[in-house]
Design a protein around this motif. Structure first.
Motif, mmCIF file in Angstrom:
data_model
loop_
_atom_site.group_PDB
_atom_site.id
_atom_site.type_symbol
_atom_site.label_atom_id
_atom_site.label_comp_id
_atom_site.label_asym_id
_atom_site.label_seq_id
_atom_site.Cartn_x
_atom_site.Cartn_y
_atom_site.Cartn_z
ATOM 1 N N TRP A 76 -65.487 -7.935 -34.051
ATOM 2 C CA TRP A 76 -64.505 -6.934 -34.452
ATOM 3 C C TRP A 76 -63.658 -7.570 -35.543
ATOM 4 C CZ3 TRP A 76 -59.749 -5.122 -31.192
ATOM 5 C CH2 TRP A 76 -59.139 -4.047 -31.847
ATOM 6 N N GLU A 77 -63.830 -7.077 -36.756
ATOM 7 C CA GLU A 77 -63.111 -7.639 -37.913
ATOM 8 C C GLU A 77 -63.212 -9.167 -37.895
ATOM 9 O OE1 GLU A 77 -61.654 -5.764 -40.264
ATOM 10 O OE2 GLU A 77 -61.330 -3.812 -39.332
ATOM 11 N N ASP A 78 -64.423 -9.677 -37.728
ATOM 12 C CA ASP A 78 -64.718 -11.119 -37.755
ATOM 13 C C ASP A 78 -64.221 -11.906 -36.544
ATOM 14 O OD1 ASP A 78 -65.996 -10.840 -40.174
ATOM 15 O OD2 ASP A 78 -64.134 -11.126 -41.309
ATOM 16 N N HIS A 79 -63.778 -11.245 -35.515
ATOM 17 C CA HIS A 79 -63.325 -11.972 -34.324
ATOM 18 C C HIS A 79 -64.137 -11.553 -33.106
ATOM 19 C CE1 HIS A 79 -59.632 -13.732 -36.008
ATOM 20 N NE2 HIS A 79 -59.590 -12.639 -36.740
ATOM 21 N N ARG A 80 -64.284 -12.506 -32.164
ATOM 22 C CA ARG A 80 -64.827 -12.138 -30.865
ATOM 23 C C ARG A 80 -63.717 -11.410 -30.124
ATOM 24 N NH1 ARG A 80 -66.931 -16.536 -27.274
ATOM 25 N NH2 ARG A 80 -64.741 -17.102 -27.419
ATOM 26 N N VAL A 81 -64.080 -10.312 -29.432
ATOM 27 C CA VAL A 81 -63.079 -9.500 -28.745
ATOM 28 C C VAL A 81 -62.264 -10.353 -27.774
ATOM 29 C CG1 VAL A 81 -62.917 -7.715 -26.955
ATOM 30 C CG2 VAL A 81 -64.183 -7.271 -29.041
ATOM 31 N N GLU A 82 -62.928 -11.316 -27.101
ATOM 32 C CA GLU A 82 -62.211 -12.159 -26.118
ATOM 33 C C GLU A 82 -61.143 -13.024 -26.782
ATOM 34 O OE1 GLU A 82 -66.213 -13.500 -26.093
ATOM 35 O OE2 GLU A 82 -65.705 -11.443 -26.549
ATOM 36 N N ASP A 83 -61.265 -13.258 -28.101
ATOM 37 C CA ASP A 83 -60.282 -14.114 -28.779
ATOM 38 C C ASP A 83 -59.044 -13.355 -29.242
ATOM 39 O OD1 ASP A 83 -61.938 -16.265 -28.424
ATOM 40 O OD2 ASP A 83 -62.880 -16.072 -30.404
ATOM 41 N N VAL A 84 -59.136 -12.028 -29.256
ATOM 42 C CA VAL A 84 -57.997 -11.264 -29.799
ATOM 43 C C VAL A 84 -57.543 -10.101 -28.916
ATOM 44 C CG1 VAL A 84 -58.338 -11.826 -32.231
ATOM 45 C CG2 VAL A 84 -59.608 -9.918 -31.236
ATOM 46 N N ALA A 85 -58.354 -9.681 -27.964
ATOM 47 C CA ALA A 85 -58.011 -8.455 -27.231
ATOM 48 C C ALA A 85 -58.001 -8.663 -25.722
ATOM 49 C CB ALA A 85 -58.981 -7.335 -27.620
ATOM 50 N N THR A 86 -57.449 -9.793 -25.298
ATOM 51 C CA THR A 86 -57.270 -10.033 -23.861
ATOM 52 C C THR A 86 -55.890 -10.668 -23.650
ATOM 53 O OG1 THR A 86 -58.200 -12.274 -23.951
ATOM 54 C CG2 THR A 86 -59.752 -10.482 -23.478
ATOM 55 N N PRO A 87 -55.310 -10.491 -22.463
ATOM 56 C CA PRO A 87 -54.037 -11.160 -22.174
ATOM 57 C C PRO A 87 -54.190 -12.681 -22.233
ATOM 58 C CG PRO A 87 -54.690 -9.706 -20.346
ATOM 59 C CD PRO A 87 -55.763 -9.613 -21.370
ATOM 60 N N GLU A 88 -55.362 -13.184 -21.876
ATOM 61 C CA GLU A 88 -55.589 -14.645 -21.915
ATOM 62 C C GLU A 88 -55.523 -15.145 -23.359
ATOM 63 O OE1 GLU A 88 -57.688 -12.497 -20.396
ATOM 64 O OE2 GLU A 88 -57.101 -12.900 -18.315
ATOM 65 N N ALA A 89 -56.115 -14.393 -24.270
ATOM 66 C CA ALA A 89 -56.089 -14.789 -25.684
ATOM 67 C C ALA A 89 -54.646 -14.826 -26.186
ATOM 68 C CB ALA A 89 -56.915 -13.813 -26.519
ATOM 69 N N ASP B 19 -53.078 -18.139 -27.695
ATOM 70 C CA ASP B 19 -52.815 -18.232 -29.133
ATOM 71 C C ASP B 19 -52.097 -16.963 -29.620
ATOM 72 O OD1 ASP B 19 -52.804 -18.722 -31.820
ATOM 73 O OD2 ASP B 19 -54.914 -19.305 -31.947
ATOM 74 N N PRO B 20 -50.807 -16.837 -29.282
ATOM 75 C CA PRO B 20 -50.092 -15.603 -29.639
ATOM 76 C C PRO B 20 -50.057 -15.348 -31.144
ATOM 77 C CG PRO B 20 -48.579 -17.260 -28.694
ATOM 78 C CD PRO B 20 -49.969 -17.781 -28.515
ATOM 79 N N ASP B 21 -49.997 -16.426 -31.943
ATOM 80 C CA ASP B 21 -49.924 -16.214 -33.396
ATOM 81 C C ASP B 21 -51.183 -15.531 -33.927
ATOM 82 O OD1 ASP B 21 -47.495 -17.381 -33.312
ATOM 83 O OD2 ASP B 21 -48.117 -19.297 -34.188
ATOM 84 N N LEU B 22 -52.329 -15.992 -33.433
ATOM 85 C CA LEU B 22 -53.598 -15.395 -33.866
ATOM 86 C C LEU B 22 -53.644 -13.919 -33.472
ATOM 87 C CD1 LEU B 22 -56.633 -15.733 -34.887
ATOM 88 C CD2 LEU B 22 -57.190 -15.944 -32.456
ATOM 89 N N VAL B 23 -53.277 -13.629 -32.232
ATOM 90 C CA VAL B 23 -53.366 -12.249 -31.739
ATOM 91 C C VAL B 23 -52.363 -11.359 -32.484
ATOM 92 C CG1 VAL B 23 -53.078 -10.762 -29.710
ATOM 93 C CG2 VAL B 23 -54.269 -12.967 -29.498
ATOM 94 N N GLN B 24 -51.142 -11.854 -32.665
ATOM 95 C CA GLN B 24 -50.145 -11.047 -33.391
ATOM 96 C C GLN B 24 -50.600 -10.810 -34.833
ATOM 97 O OE1 GLN B 24 -47.982 -9.532 -31.769
ATOM 98 N NE2 GLN B 24 -46.514 -10.753 -30.627
ATOM 99 N N ALA B 25 -51.133 -11.841 -35.471
ATOM 100 C CA ALA B 25 -51.585 -11.687 -36.862
ATOM 101 C C ALA B 25 -52.734 -10.681 -36.934
ATOM 102 C CB ALA B 25 -52.026 -13.036 -37.436
#
Ligand code: APR
Length: 237
Positions: free
Chosen positions: A31-44, A48-54
């Motif tokens: 999804w837009e060059d990211h694995r969903v688990e890296d950006v769309a989970t509470p664990e992610a 790494d809040p900066d990555l998810v917020q960005a």
């Protein structure tokens, strides 16, 4: 057959694809060059809040730049003219249904243009960035996150959705792959309660066999066609 009165419409990423917003399950699974688990989970987010917020700052920019397409406009027409119950349940976090003029819309996976303060539990419209960790305008805590339902979290307003499915005479699924529950199970739920089920999608979805009818093509063409049929049916009643 009884005339159709109550309609539930489920929409997914496919209805916004022609507005330039990428769908989730592209061939590369990213999804837009990211694995969903890296950006769309509470664990992610915890990791790494900066990555998810960005990541969601970018999605927010994309939403603001996108425009509704003829499929959103057609559903807004149906919403305005349909005399029975009608509910558009969207898995999308964009606001293109609303910007096209639809009013009976429910965002089961949250909204990209909203923030949620996990300190005071307020939800608020948000069009700026969150990666700079701004304070909550209400309680001033630095605890804002996107108001998005991530994998592993409970979708919003399920009681209302199930109540509408129970009353539906027609369930229509538009632009969704049928890969993510609970939305993927709505067709079975609606059918158990006696609804007809129609799928409008670019290709057959994973749950295609549950639908009485599948119409395949781009949403901007097949959704307006279907809406015209429904409105024509009203006029000839
Ligand atoms: N017109 C109609 N359908 C289209 C179009 C189009 N122009 N383009 C793509 N599609 C179809 C695809 O063939 C696919 O079946 O839309 C569907 C999109 O599927 P997904 O990318 O899986 O999106 P969606 O079903 O909305 O995903 C559900 O998963 O990642 C999570 O929370 C996220 O809400 C999302 C949920």
């Amino acid at each position: 057959m009884q005339p159709i009165r109550n309609i539930v419409i489920l929409t997914g990423a496919g209805i916004s694809a022609e507005s330039g917003l990428q769908t989730f399950r592209a061939a590369d699974g990213l999804w837009e060059d990211h694995r969903v688990e890296d950006v769309a989970t509470p664990e992610a987010f915890a990791r790494d809040p900066d990555l998810v917020q960005a990541f969601y700052d970018m999605r927010r920019e994309g939403i603001l730049a996108a425009q509704p397409n003829p499929a959103h406009a057609a559903l807004a027409r149906l919403d305005a003219q349909w005399p029975g119950e009608l509910l558009i349940v969207t898995q999308n976090i964009d606001d293109l249904h609303e910007r096209a003029g639809a009013r009976r819309v429910l965002h089961m996976h949250g909204e990209g243009l909203a923030a949620w303060c996990t300190a005071c539990d307020s939800r608020m419209p948000w069009t700026g960035t969150l990666r700079d960790d701004p304070p909550c305008p209400i309680c001033h805590a630095h605890a804002l996150r996107p108001d998005i339902v991530w994998f592993g979290e409970m979708p919003y307003r399920m009681d209302e959705i199930f109540a509408a499915l129970r009353e539906a005479d027609l369930f229509v699924s538009i632009g969704t792959s049928g890969a993510v529950y609970p939305a993927a199970g709505f067709v079975q739920q609606a059918r158990e309660c006696g609804a007809e089920a129609l799928e409008l999608n670019l290709e057959r979805s994973q749950g295609s066999g549950w639908f009485h009818e599948s119409r395949l093509g781009p949403a901007s063409a097949i959704v307006p066609e279907w809406v015209e049929e429904m409105l024509e049916g009203l006029r000839s009643r």
